[in-house]
Design an enzyme around this catalytic site. Structure first.
Site, mmCIF file in Angstrom:
data_model
loop_
_atom_site.group_PDB
_atom_site.id
_atom_site.type_symbol
_atom_site.label_atom_id
_atom_site.label_comp_id
_atom_site.label_asym_id
_atom_site.label_seq_id
_atom_site.Cartn_x
_atom_site.Cartn_y
_atom_site.Cartn_z
ATOM 1 N N GLU A 157 0.824 -1.206 0.000
ATOM 2 C CA GLU A 157 0.000 0.000 0.000
ATOM 3 C C GLU A 157 0.861 1.260 0.000
ATOM 4 O O GLU A 157 0.637 2.205 -0.766
ATOM 5 C CB GLU A 157 -0.901 0.034 1.244
ATOM 6 C CG GLU A 157 -1.967 -1.036 1.294
ATOM 7 C CD GLU A 157 -1.521 -2.302 2.005
ATOM 8 O OE1 GLU A 157 -0.316 -2.634 1.952
ATOM 9 O OE2 GLU A 157 -2.387 -2.969 2.595
ATOM 10 N N GLU B 246 -3.800 -6.764 16.929
ATOM 11 C CA GLU B 246 -2.629 -7.297 16.230
ATOM 12 C C GLU B 246 -1.652 -7.888 17.250
ATOM 13 O O GLU B 246 -0.927 -8.828 16.956
ATOM 14 C CB GLU B 246 -1.958 -6.210 15.376
ATOM 15 C CG GLU B 246 -1.084 -6.777 14.266
ATOM 16 C CD GLU B 246 -0.568 -5.737 13.285
ATOM 17 O OE1 GLU B 246 0.370 -5.008 13.625
ATOM 18 O OE2 GLU B 246 -1.114 -5.649 12.162
#
Ligand code: F6P
Length: 529
Positions: A202, A339
């Site tokens: 990205e 995460e």
């Protein structure tokens, strides 16, 4: 180390839960014990926490602290601060605390302070807009290279330069960068390409679009208008960037806003305020490292998370900051917590029979009240809510601020107190259908109550208090992760999707669907332009 569910304390907690925990009623608990608020609230540096509206008591807390000791949480905490390679799957130390320690007070001090000084010097030069010409800063990064600055810049708006605007581009979807670029002029724009690895799809794709836009718009001197923050200095140089601020593999992406990844924050609020942010985090580090668990706020929040996840079996927690500046806090915490602790195996790689990270989600109040709070009050799941309130506003509208705080208090009160059918029957409800029997209406308007919440209070939202708040969350996540016996510092779960994306990408230019499952093949055919 004994796995948490094999400990004596875990068995004791199980018994305590069956005997008292499951049925604990907050309303009764407050009636029985007028000292409950004082006993179950804590003042940590910069952050006060009311933990008394939670479904626990002093005995639960005692057992949870015993659990932390049996699971070796203090020893693991000390190992983290000492720079031992506790991220065992990557063979790395976990030293984000060193990034905010005073000179000489933690490992790697010389390199940390050298980069910090250079980064802050650069930020100050950019803030001198008459000389730098910079009016817009665009941070291109994702995950930990985006969420920290994206959360902190609006949170600290009251301290921010008024002649520079910060923009954040993270998504590989071009609908992110396109409207940002539309508003910019190349000669007054600084792009910060932020990526620990400098390989993230990205970020690299957006950086290339930005560079092409810059050239196409007649921009001159890419090297002056693009800087990089990365551990991969060679890749940044290969991209054509000569101004680079480094950091290190012992800084996890989601723990990196204290490193040069904080550059957009530093440009927004300036050197002195950035140093105050670090100092606030450092005082919370000392609190976590030194306070006994009985008065250690991050540890207690982490232990309460374990109590809720593994004994009450609550699967999510909602975060409701009653400060619009903290609007990106829930997103920041999602990465930090999910995460870190969204793991299914212990340190030896064995599957865990108990739950780990809850789902963390939320929105600022009072907006959330008009969206999902209905479910929090009357839905079938119990979802602990974490309110964040700030006593002093950074705006002149005292009336608005009082309303925001009153709403915050009212919500935690309503969640706990609820409303019986009898009380509901006594209400006048002009908007109710006249055709409905009074009892039926009262049942719809009943609130079970006894829904738990924590309220965190800051005196003011300043760089120092924000630093302390975020460090508090980091150490809370550490604590629950340490009890669960997982590695909170790797993120292998993001790899598979990345690899499959790389395999799918070329198929958009061909008609090849061989080897794909029928659903993916069907969707690919529909999506191919
Ligand atoms: O999503 C996975 C992840 O590796 C995060 O942990 C990290 O914060 C993000 O990608 C960005 O990585 P990088 O800073 O290397 O571009």
């Amino acid at each position: 180390m004994t796995r948490c569910d094999q400990t004596v304390a875990w068995r004791a907690l199980q018994g305590h839960y069956e005997a008292h925990g499951r049925e604990l009623d907050l309303r009764d608990a407050f009636t029985r014990d007028p000292g409950r608020f004082a006993a179950l609230s804590l003042q940590a540096p910069e952050v006060f926490a009311d933990l008394s509206k939670n479904r626990w008591d002093l005995f639960t807390r005692k057992l949870l602290i015993e659990l932390a000791h049996e699971c070796g949480v203090p020893a693991r905490r000390d190992a983290m601060f000492a720079g031992e390679p506790i991220n065992i799957t990557e063979g790395r130390a976990v030293l984000h605390t060193a990034l905010r320690a005073p000179r000489g007070a933690a490992p790697h001090s010389d390199e940390v302070h050298a980069v910090l000084d250079a980064m802050l010097g650069f930020a100050e030069r950019m803030r001198d807009t008459a000389r730098s010409g910079v009016r817009d800063v665009v941070n291109i990064g994702i995950g930990g290279s985006d969420l920290g600055p994206q959360m902190a810049v609006p949170a600290l708006d009251a301290f921010a330069a008024r002649d520079i605007a910060c923009h954040f581009v993270s998504n590989v979807d071009g609908h992110d960068i396109t409207p940002v670029l539309r508003r910019l002029k190349p000669e007054s724009t600084l792009f910060v390409v932020a990526s620990k690895t400098f390989t993230t799809q990205e970020t690299m794709a957006n950086a290339e679009v930005a560079r092409q836009w810059f050239v196409d718009q007649g921009g001159r001197d890419v090297a002056r208008h693009f800087v990089a923050v990365t551990t991969n200095l060679e890749a940044a140089a290969a991209f054509g960037i000569s101004t680079t601020f480094g950091f290190w593999d012992w800084v996890g992406g989601r723990y990196s806003m204290w490193s040069a990844i904080g550059l957009p924050i530093a440009i927004a609020i300036g050197e002195a305020n950035f140093r105050a942010l670090l100092a606030g985090a450092h005082v919370m580090d000392r609190h976590f490292a030194e306070a006994p668990l009985e008065s250690n706020l991050p540890a207690q929040l982490g232990l309460l998370d374990v109590w809720y996840r593994n004994f009450h079996r609550f699967t999510s927690r909602s975060v409701a900051p009653y400060h619009q500046g903290l609007r990106r806090l829930p997103a920041y915490l999602q990465q930090l917590e999910m995460e870190s602790n969204g793991k299914g195996v212990d340190l030896d790689g064995h599957s865990l029979p108990y739950g780990t990270s809850p789902v963390v989600w939320g929105e600022p109040g009072t907006n959330g009240q008009h969206a999902f709070f209905q479910m929090l009050h009357q839905g079938t799941d119990v979802i602990p809510v974490e309110f964040v309130a700030v006593r002093g506003p950074a705006h002149p509208h005292a009336g608005l601020h009082r309303k925001a705080l009153a709403n915050c208090l009212a919500q935690s009160q309503a969640l706990m107190l609820g409303k019986t059918a009898l009380q509901a029957r006594g209400d006048k409800v002009p908007s109710a259908s006249a055709a409905l029997a009074a009892d039926t209406l009262a049942r719809h308007r009943t609130f079970a109550g006894n829904r738990p919440s924590t309220t965190l209070v800051l005196d003011a939202l300043t760089p120092r208090s924000l630093g302390a708040l975020i460090a508090l969350y980091e150490h809370r996540v550490f604590t629950s992760g340490a009890v669960w016996g997982i590695n909170s510092f790797d993120q292998w779960g993001v790899e598979l999707g990345k690899a499959l994306c790389n395999e799918l990408l070329p198929r958009f230019d061909s008609v090849e669907t061989r080897g794909l499952d029928a659903s993916t093949a069907g969707l690919l055919s529909r999506l191919r332009g």
